[in-house]
Design a protein around this motif. Structure first.
Motif, PDB file in Angstrom:
ATOM      1  N   THR A   4       0.805  -1.224   0.000  1.00 53.99           N
ATOM      2  CA  THR A   4       0.000   0.000   0.000  1.00 53.99           C
ATOM      3  C   THR A   4       0.840   1.278   0.000  1.00 53.99           C
ATOM      4  N   LYS A   5       2.143   1.182   0.271  1.00 56.06           N
ATOM      5  CA  LYS A   5       3.008   2.361   0.322  1.00 56.06           C
ATOM      6  C   LYS A   5       3.934   2.382  -0.888  1.00 56.06           C
ATOM      7  N   ARG A   6       3.880   3.465  -1.649  1.00 56.39           N
ATOM      8  CA  ARG A   6       4.662   3.585  -2.878  1.00 56.39           C
ATOM      9  C   ARG A   6       6.165   3.510  -2.617  1.00 56.39           C
ATOM     10  N   GLU A   7       6.614   4.038  -1.476  1.00 57.43           N
ATOM     11  CA  GLU A   7       8.055   4.060  -1.165  1.00 57.43           C
ATOM     12  C   GLU A   7       8.653   2.663  -1.052  1.00 57.43           C
ATOM     13  N   GLN A   8       7.816   1.641  -0.827  1.00 54.97           N
ATOM     14  CA  GLN A   8       8.304   0.264  -0.677  1.00 54.97           C
ATOM     15  C   GLN A   8       8.354  -0.493  -2.005  1.00 54.97           C
ATOM     16  N   ILE A   9       7.806   0.110  -3.073  1.00 57.95           N
ATOM     17  CA  ILE A   9       7.688  -0.567  -4.371  1.00 57.95           C
ATOM     18  C   ILE A   9       8.669   0.065  -5.359  1.00 57.95           C
ATOM     19  N   THR A  38       1.098   3.976  -9.907  1.00 58.39           N
ATOM     20  CA  THR A  38       0.418   4.856  -8.959  1.00 58.39           C
ATOM     21  C   THR A  38       1.336   6.022  -8.606  1.00 58.39           C
ATOM     22  N   LYS A  39       0.798   7.244  -8.681  1.00 58.01           N
ATOM     23  CA  LYS A  39       1.606   8.431  -8.380  1.00 58.01           C
ATOM     24  C   LYS A  39       1.527   8.835  -6.910  1.00 58.01           C
ATOM     25  N   SER A  40       0.407   8.542  -6.240  1.00 59.25           N
ATOM     26  CA  SER A  40       0.255   8.955  -4.847  1.00 59.25           C
ATOM     27  C   SER A  40       1.125   8.078  -3.934  1.00 59.25           C
ATOM     28  N   LYS A  48      -0.509   0.355  -7.866  1.00 66.47           N
ATOM     29  CA  LYS A  48      -0.662  -0.251  -9.195  1.00 66.47           C
ATOM     30  C   LYS A  48       0.694  -0.300  -9.889  1.00 66.47           C
ATOM     31  N   VAL A  49       1.028  -1.475 -10.438  1.00 65.77           N
ATOM     32  CA  VAL A  49       2.314  -1.685 -11.109  1.00 65.77           C
ATOM     33  C   VAL A  49       2.121  -2.433 -12.426  1.00 65.77           C
TER      34      VAL A  49
END
Length: 64
Positions: A4-9, A38-40, A48-49
């Protein structure tokens, strides 16, 4: 870890995603992240990837 967190992906990360057509069944697809779409910084359904295979879905689990 959930996705759920972009920083981890990031590209090259191995993950389980749920494809749009599999959302009802919950079937997961394993793959390697090619692009983060996903930008947020956070999304409650998962970031989303696009996988290296070309499949697009939301990250449900990060494979350690």
């Amino acid at each position: 870890m959930d996705g759920t967190k972009r920083e981890q992906i990031y590209p090259g990360l191995q993950v389980f995603i749920v494809l749009k057509q599999d959302q009802r069944s919950g079937k997961l697809t394993k793959g390697i992240v090619k692009d983060v779409l996903t930008k947020s910084p956070f999304h409650h359904h998962g970031i989303k990837v696009r996988l290296e295979s070309g499949e697009i879905g939301r990250v449900k689990e990060i494979i350690p």
